[in-house]
Write an enzyme that holds these catalytic residues in place. Structure first.
Site, PDB file in Angstrom:
ATOM      1  N   MET A 176     -11.224  -6.196   5.620  1.00  0.00           N
ATOM      2  CA  MET A 176     -10.465  -5.248   6.441  1.00  0.00           C
ATOM      3  C   MET A 176     -10.107  -5.920   7.767  1.00  0.00           C
ATOM      4  O   MET A 176     -10.974  -6.378   8.503  1.00  0.00           O
ATOM      5  CB  MET A 176     -11.291  -3.985   6.712  1.00  0.00           C
ATOM      6  CG  MET A 176     -11.579  -3.141   5.489  1.00  0.00           C
ATOM      7  SD  MET A 176     -10.125  -2.717   4.513  1.00  0.00           S
ATOM      8  CE  MET A 176      -9.116  -1.856   5.714  1.00  0.00           C
ATOM      9  N   HIS A 219      -8.541   0.923  -3.702  1.00  0.00           N
ATOM     10  CA  HIS A 219      -9.450   0.669  -2.581  1.00  0.00           C
ATOM     11  C   HIS A 219     -10.166   1.970  -2.246  1.00  0.00           C
ATOM     12  O   HIS A 219      -9.570   2.877  -1.662  1.00  0.00           O
ATOM     13  CB  HIS A 219      -8.589   0.160  -1.403  1.00  0.00           C
ATOM     14  CG  HIS A 219      -9.349  -0.085  -0.143  1.00  0.00           C
ATOM     15  ND1 HIS A 219      -8.725  -0.263   1.078  1.00  0.00           N
ATOM     16  CD2 HIS A 219     -10.682  -0.196   0.104  1.00  0.00           C
ATOM     17  CE1 HIS A 219      -9.635  -0.463   2.009  1.00  0.00           C
ATOM     18  NE2 HIS A 219     -10.817  -0.422   1.454  1.00  0.00           N
ATOM     19  N   ASP A 278      -4.917   3.522  -1.686  1.00  0.00           N
ATOM     20  CA  ASP A 278      -5.971   3.785  -0.694  1.00  0.00           C
ATOM     21  C   ASP A 278      -6.553   5.179  -0.864  1.00  0.00           C
ATOM     22  O   ASP A 278      -5.872   6.173  -0.631  1.00  0.00           O
ATOM     23  CB  ASP A 278      -5.383   3.673   0.723  1.00  0.00           C
ATOM     24  CG  ASP A 278      -5.164   2.234   1.130  1.00  0.00           C
ATOM     25  OD1 ASP A 278      -6.115   1.447   1.027  1.00  0.00           O
ATOM     26  OD2 ASP A 278      -4.044   1.906   1.565  1.00  0.00           O
ATOM     27  N   SER A 318       0.843  -1.201   0.000  1.00  0.00           N
ATOM     28  CA  SER A 318       0.000   0.000   0.000  1.00  0.00           C
ATOM     29  C   SER A 318       0.873   1.244   0.000  1.00  0.00           C
ATOM     30  O   SER A 318       1.633   1.481   0.941  1.00  0.00           O
ATOM     31  CB  SER A 318      -0.904   0.017   1.235  1.00  0.00           C
ATOM     32  OG  SER A 318      -1.458   1.313   1.365  1.00  0.00           O
ATOM     33  N   GLY A 374      -3.046   3.796   8.183  1.00  0.00           N
ATOM     34  CA  GLY A 374      -2.063   2.724   8.135  1.00  0.00           C
ATOM     35  C   GLY A 374      -1.503   2.510   9.533  1.00  0.00           C
ATOM     36  O   GLY A 374      -1.768   3.289  10.457  1.00  0.00           O
ATOM     37  N   GLY A 375      -0.754   1.441   9.685  1.00  0.00           N
ATOM     38  CA  GLY A 375      -0.013   1.210  10.925  1.00  0.00           C
ATOM     39  C   GLY A 375      -0.836   0.794  12.129  1.00  0.00           C
ATOM     40  O   GLY A 375      -0.394   0.920  13.266  1.00  0.00           O
ATOM     41  N   MET A 429      -9.230   7.833   0.455  1.00  0.00           N
ATOM     42  CA  MET A 429     -10.051   8.155   1.644  1.00  0.00           C
ATOM     43  C   MET A 429     -10.652   9.546   1.498  1.00  0.00           C
ATOM     44  O   MET A 429      -9.933  10.491   1.150  1.00  0.00           O
ATOM     45  CB  MET A 429      -9.175   8.131   2.890  1.00  0.00           C
ATOM     46  CG  MET A 429      -8.437   6.830   3.091  1.00  0.00           C
ATOM     47  SD  MET A 429      -7.389   6.921   4.545  1.00  0.00           S
ATOM     48  CE  MET A 429      -6.703   5.268   4.532  1.00  0.00           C
ATOM     49  N   GLY A 478       1.279  -2.164   4.154  1.00  0.00           N
ATOM     50  CA  GLY A 478       1.707  -0.779   4.046  1.00  0.00           C
ATOM     51  C   GLY A 478       2.933  -0.524   4.887  1.00  0.00           C
ATOM     52  O   GLY A 478       4.075  -0.592   4.415  1.00  0.00           O
ATOM     53  N   HIS A 531      -1.327  -1.308  -4.173  1.00  0.00           N
ATOM     54  CA  HIS A 531      -2.579  -0.979  -3.486  1.00  0.00           C
ATOM     55  C   HIS A 531      -2.662   0.530  -3.268  1.00  0.00           C
ATOM     56  O   HIS A 531      -1.753   1.137  -2.709  1.00  0.00           O
ATOM     57  CB  HIS A 531      -2.620  -1.737  -2.150  1.00  0.00           C
ATOM     58  CG  HIS A 531      -3.912  -1.670  -1.421  1.00  0.00           C
ATOM     59  ND1 HIS A 531      -4.991  -2.479  -1.718  1.00  0.00           N
ATOM     60  CD2 HIS A 531      -4.309  -0.894  -0.388  1.00  0.00           C
ATOM     61  CE1 HIS A 531      -5.991  -2.204  -0.895  1.00  0.00           C
ATOM     62  NE2 HIS A 531      -5.602  -1.228  -0.077  1.00  0.00           N
ATOM     63  N   MET A 582     -12.339   4.083  -0.190  1.00  0.00           N
ATOM     64  CA  MET A 582     -12.974   4.280   1.125  1.00  0.00           C
ATOM     65  C   MET A 582     -13.732   5.601   1.054  1.00  0.00           C
ATOM     66  O   MET A 582     -13.378   6.585   1.703  1.00  0.00           O
ATOM     67  CB  MET A 582     -11.901   4.289   2.224  1.00  0.00           C
ATOM     68  CG  MET A 582     -11.351   2.896   2.493  1.00  0.00           C
ATOM     69  SD  MET A 582      -9.791   2.929   3.383  1.00  0.00           S
ATOM     70  CE  MET A 582      -8.669   3.096   2.000  1.00  0.00           C
ATOM     71  N   ASP A 597      -6.482  -6.723   4.375  1.00  0.00           N
ATOM     72  CA  ASP A 597      -5.953  -5.353   4.384  1.00  0.00           C
ATOM     73  C   ASP A 597      -5.921  -4.780   5.795  1.00  0.00           C
ATOM     74  O   ASP A 597      -6.962  -4.521   6.389  1.00  0.00           O
ATOM     75  CB  ASP A 597      -6.836  -4.483   3.472  1.00  0.00           C
ATOM     76  CG  ASP A 597      -6.255  -3.097   3.265  1.00  0.00           C
ATOM     77  OD1 ASP A 597      -5.122  -2.838   3.701  1.00  0.00           O
ATOM     78  OD2 ASP A 597      -6.966  -2.271   2.650  1.00  0.00           O
TER      79      ASP A 597
HETATM   80  C1  DX5 Z   1      -6.405   1.222   5.857  1.00  0.00           C
HETATM   81  C2  DX5 Z   1      -5.953   0.992   4.433  1.00  0.00           C
HETATM   82  C3  DX5 Z   1      -4.847   0.004   4.331  1.00  0.00           C
HETATM   83  C4  DX5 Z   1      -3.558   0.497   4.934  1.00  0.00           C
HETATM   84  C5  DX5 Z   1      -2.712  -0.687   5.302  1.00  0.00           C
HETATM   85  O1  DX5 Z   1      -7.500   2.033   5.860  1.00  0.00           O
HETATM   86  O2  DX5 Z   1      -7.016   0.498   3.659  1.00  0.00           O
HETATM   87  O3  DX5 Z   1      -4.635  -0.405   2.986  1.00  0.00           O
HETATM   88  O4  DX5 Z   1      -2.845   1.331   4.052  1.00  0.00           O
HETATM   89  O5  DX5 Z   1      -1.626  -0.225   6.029  1.00  0.00           O
HETATM   90  P1  DX5 Z   1      -0.897  -1.134   7.120  1.00  0.00           P
HETATM   91  O6  DX5 Z   1      -0.368  -2.323   6.404  1.00  0.00           O
HETATM   92  O7  DX5 Z   1       0.154  -0.224   7.655  1.00  0.00           O
HETATM   93  O8  DX5 Z   1      -1.934  -1.522   8.154  1.00  0.00           O
HETATM   94 ZN    ZN Z   2      -6.553  -0.445   1.668  1.00  0.00          ZN
END
Ligand code: DX5
Ligand code: ZN
Length: 216
Positions: free
Chosen positions: A137, A66, A35, A8, A144-145, A37, A197, A33, A68, A175
């Site tokens: 999810m 993805h 993301d 990601s 992330g993280g 948002m 990510g 990937h 969101m 994910d």
């Molecule tokens: C969360 C995202 C994920 C995120 C994953 O809302 O959809 O794709 O970037 O990041 P890690 O691997 O750091 O959880």
């Molecule tokens: Zn994602």
């Protein structure tokens, strides 16, 4: 079948996006990937169409987008034009999921459905044949993280048996919070694609980290 890896870019260095994408091109990653948002469906804003285009300009692997975002139908075509190979929408954000999936396929993309951690697999029973990829999810979307939610293993197994029972040709993607500890357990439970990510981009050697996830 070896597991597929989708790093990601949310966790990448946006100021050096070209070199980050070139690193992914040279890696064993299968998808990139992306993301998206909107600050409404999730409590965070990431980036949108121009940045996706910029990623696509350098990417040599399919973009796994993805969304969101609420009411994603409005933006399907724009993300297709920006380079999406797979478009995943959230079940929780769609009033007419079946129609949305058909619209994604008509654009020539693979159609994905993302499910929040609280959303039951049973809601996919009547639409699974129309889905190319389910993005489970394993954190609450938005950042992330975050820490991996353990109930995900149970959902992977449930989804795997639904796919087998219906004879569907659907990939299972996980994910959120993926790392070297949960990756083998997810694969064993039936996952086909792992998004990663922070585990990839905060590693000292991202290339090696992708390789190790791929070869679990
Ligand atoms: C969360 C995202 C994920 C995120 C994953 O809302 O959809 O794709 O970037 O990041 P890690 O691997 O750091 O959880
Ligand atoms: Zn994602």
């Amino acid at each position: 079948m070896p597991i597929k890896i989708a790093p990601s870019v949310l966790a990448s260095d946006f100021a050096n996006i070209q070199s980050e994408i070139e690193m992914l091109n040279a890696s064993e990653a299968d998808y990139i990937h992306v993301d998206i948002m909107d600050g409404v469906f999730v409590p965070n804003i990431s980036f949108g169409i121009p940045v996706t285009e910029a990623i696509n300009k350098h990417a040599k692997k399919p973009l796994d987008v993805h969304l969101m975002i609420i009411d994603p139908d409005r933006y399907l075509e724009a993300f297709k034009k920006a380079g999406a190979g797979i478009i995943s929408v959230h079940l929780e954000a769609c009033n007419h999921l079946h129609r949305t999936l058909q619209a994604i396929k008509e654009l020539g993309c693979k159609a994905g459905v993302a499910l929040n951690p609280h959303t039951s697999i049973h809601l996919l029973e009547d639409v699974i044949m129309d889905i190319d990829l389910v993005c489970l999810m394993s954190v609450n979307p938005g950042f992330g993280g975050q820490k991996f939610i353990e109930n995900t293993y149970h959902k992977v197994r449930q989804l795997k048996s639904l796919i087998t029972e219906k004879g569907a040709n659907t990939m299972i993607e996980i994910d959120g919070g993926v790392n070297q500890i949960n990756a083998p357990l997810l694969q064993e439970a039936g996952a086909d694609v792992l998004v990663a990510g922070s585990f990839v981009f905060s590693a000292e050697n991202p290339l090696e980290t992708i390789r190790s996830l791929k070869n679990i």
